[in-house]
Design an enzyme around this catalytic site. Structure first.
Site, mmCIF file in Angstrom:
data_model
loop_
_atom_site.group_PDB
_atom_site.id
_atom_site.type_symbol
_atom_site.label_atom_id
_atom_site.label_comp_id
_atom_site.label_asym_id
_atom_site.label_seq_id
_atom_site.Cartn_x
_atom_site.Cartn_y
_atom_site.Cartn_z
ATOM 1 N N HIS A 172 -25.502 57.451 89.315
ATOM 2 C CA HIS A 172 -26.952 57.234 89.268
ATOM 3 C C HIS A 172 -27.274 55.738 89.228
ATOM 4 C CE1 HIS A 172 -28.263 61.407 88.890
ATOM 5 N NE2 HIS A 172 -27.254 61.605 88.043
ATOM 6 N N HIS B 184 -30.820 68.735 79.305
ATOM 7 C CA HIS B 184 -29.541 68.461 79.957
ATOM 8 C C HIS B 184 -28.567 67.786 78.995
ATOM 9 C CE1 HIS B 184 -27.125 68.421 83.529
ATOM 10 N NE2 HIS B 184 -26.934 67.114 83.478
ATOM 11 N N THR C 57 -39.149 74.467 99.129
ATOM 12 C CA THR C 57 -39.689 75.475 98.220
ATOM 13 C C THR C 57 -40.178 74.804 96.955
ATOM 14 O OG1 THR C 57 -38.130 77.110 99.096
ATOM 15 C CG2 THR C 57 -39.219 77.633 97.013
#
EC number: 2.8.2.-
Length: 610
Positions: free
Chosen positions: A290, A337, A457
């Site tokens: 990241h 998380h 979606t």
């Protein structure tokens, strides 16, 4: 052996078998049948009538009255059977007759007979009803031939045609998602998929003023060249889903090769052994887990062209893209998380060529991970990188001394970081929002001229949405992420303005094409009209000569009008140019006037035809 109570009450006093007869053990139902058969041998008994033929209810119709009284007659025969020996040996013929009687009274045969008669009656009734309907519809044809035969054939033909149409429809349009079967397509226009799925407001009021260059994001990305798309993946913003779309859901000449069981895909340019995408699912975490803006801008060029000589490196364009999310939802999702054991220890946080020290970036936990931590403990840690993570990862940390908080005051540091993040976000090639999946897809396709195979979606139910927090906790989370809140408001305004600008530009382009098409069709119509007139005049040479100049003037007007109609309106000459042309050719003024009158007449006829 004693009989059961039900048989004893029906037969009266128990009967004693004869001495010569051998006693056999049987069930009460067998007793009743045997006694009925024995009673059938006595003349004048009721059971003798049963032997003469099948039961009345079966042979004479099920609606007949004798069937209702049959059990009563069968029960009356028991009295005569009581006087006969119960266990006398039966002759072979009587055994066969008893078997036939048992078969006729079998329940299965009776049900099958009932079903057959019922279906026959239903078919007969349906035939009469359909015949009556067709006789009323096709009444005038009743006098021609046999009406019954024709109506039956016509009915059969219609049924076969209907079945064929159903089969073809199921083959062409399987399932329930066929657009032709939706009545909404005929009753009302199709709704805007971007507005309905993303649940955005019907009227958006901009808060910031952006220039045309800020709103128009059109990147000339050549996948066969040397340009590179770099994806900046911020934690818990939906970047994993978007990253999979980039490697699995884009229509390419040479699609990415993704093997089962491997996270990374091979995304080569057509005809080259070189990647066009720098992301987690194509090159892996080549610049660290990241990596933020500061790390990527200094690491990507070295990773891509590090093995080449500096003089042989191509002049690449690095197009940075990213995804943002609502700060409160992103913060709660990261907390969940971390509760499951995520640590991101592999993140390098390299700035100015070195990682931060333990004093500059302390840890919030002492063990291997921070699993199971409550939300209050997660919010209480002052060194938690989840606070204002989006601003920190999008800003240039070298402007504030990286992770050294003693370089400048906190207020000034926060302002510099926020302005740097806004500037980098605005000059990025593309950025999307997790809360607007379809709009994100639309803007990416318009920016890079690359189309996705399947639509995105919108998931409104996530792990963060399942966390129930009160208003006090929400305000505290917003306070901890006040820089992210300001950045997200700025990004959302810019994102929706870009979307509206691109949609308006698309509508204007479609309108311009329709106008050009109408002009072209109008010119073709005028050309065909005057060609037919000229052919008619050539066939009639005895026309009045006085009409010849007008015809020639009209033909000249047509020849001058048709090229002009196929051009856009922006190419019309100015009045000054018209005056100069009139000074140069003064003799053509009268003829031009006649031509103009003829042109107006023909345009009026075309408008009337339209």
């Amino acid at each position: 052996m004693a009989l059961p109570a039900c048989a004893a009450r029906a037969l009266g006093p128990p009967l004693q078998p004869e001495r010569e007869a051998t006693a056999r053990t049987t069930c009460p139902r067998r007793h009743s049948r045997v006694e009925a058969e024995l009673a059938a041998g006595r003349p004048g008994s009721v059971a003798a009538s049963v032997r003469a033929g099948p039961p009345r209810g079966v042979s004479r119709g099920f609606n007949s009255q004798p069937l209702l009284h049959e059990p009563l007659k069968a029960s009356s025969s028991l009295a005569g059977a009581a006087r006969a020996p119960l266990f006398a040996p039966l002759a072979r013929g009587r055994r066969r007759r008893m078997h036939d009687l048992r078969r006729r009274w079998d329940l299965g045969s009776l049900c099958r007979a009932l079903l057959t008669r019922g279906l026959a009656a239903l078919g007969h009734s349906l035939k009469h009803v359909l015949g009556a309907i067709f006789s009323k519809i096709f009444g005038p044809l009743a006098s021609v031939g046999n009406m019954d035969e024709k109506s039956n054939k016509l009915l059969l033909a219609l049924v076969m045609l209907f079945l064929f149409a159903v089969i073809v429809l199921q083959y062409v349009c399987p399932g329930t998602e066929c657009q032709l079967l939706r009545l909404q397509a005929f009753s009302s226009p199709m709704p805007d998929p971007y507005r309905s799925e993303d649940e955005s407001s019907a009227r958006f009021v901009p808060r910031y003023n952006f220039s045309r260059g800020d709103l128009l994001r059109k990147v000339d990305f050549d996948i066969k060249g040397d340009d590179l798309i770099v994806f900046l993946h911020i934690q818990k913003t939906g970047g994993t889903t978007f990253g999979r779309h980039l490697v699995r859901n884009i229509q390419l000449e040479q699609p990415c090769e993704c093997r089962v069981g491997q996270k990374k895909c091979t995304c080569h340019r057509p005809g080259k052994r070189e990647t066009w995408l720098f992301s987690r699912f194509s090159t892996g975490w080549s610049c660290g887990l990241h990596a933020d803006w500061t790390e990527l801008t200094s690491c990507v060029p070295a990773v891509v062209d590090g093995k080449r000589d500096a003089r042989l490196r191509p002049s690449r364009n690095f197009h940075y893209i990213t995804i943002l999310r609502d700060p409160v939802s992103r913060y709660l999702s990261e907390w969940r998380h971390v509760q499951r054991g995520a640590t991101w220890k592999a993140s390098l946080h390299v700035c100015d060529g070195r990682p931060p020290t333990s004093e500059e970036l302390p840890s919030c936990y002492t063990g291997d991970d921070w699993s199971g931590c409550p939300l209050k403990e997660f919010m209480d840690c002052p060194y938690n990188l989840a606070n204002n993570r989006q601003v920190r990862m999008l800003s240039d940390l070298t402007l504030v001394g990286c992770y050294n908080l003693s370089v400048m005051p906190e207020k000034e540091r926060n302002q510099v970081l926020l302005e740097s993040a806004k500037s980098n976000l605005k000059h990025m090639a593309f950025f999307g929002l997790t809360e607007f999946q379809r709009k994100t897809q639309y803007l990416f396709e318009k920016t890079f001229n690359m189309n996705f195979i399947s639509p995105f979606t919108q998931y409104n139910t996530t792990r963060a949405s399942s966390v129930e927090i009160n208003e006090e906790i929400q305000k505290r989370i917003e306070g901890l992420n006040f820089l992210d809140m300001e950045l997200y408001s700025y990004a959302k305004d810019l994102f929706l303005q870009r979307y509206q600008f691109m949609r308006q530009k698309e509508h204007q382009e479609a309108r311009r094409k329709r106008q050009e098409q109408r002009k072209f069709l109008k010119g073709r119509f005028l050309q065909t009209h005057f060609q037919s007139q000229s052919q008619g005049q050539s066939r009639n040479p005895s026309q009045n000569p006085s009409q010849t100049p007008n015809l020639n003037a009209n033909q000249n007007a047509t020849q001058n009008l048709i090229p002009n109609l196929t051009q856009s309106s922006g190419q019309n000459p100015s009045p000054k140019e018209n005056r100069e042309s009139q000074k140069q050719n003064p003799g053509q003024e009268q003829s031009d006037g006649d031509t103009g009158n003829g042109t107006h007449d023909y345009i009026g006829s075309v408008e009337k035809w339209r």
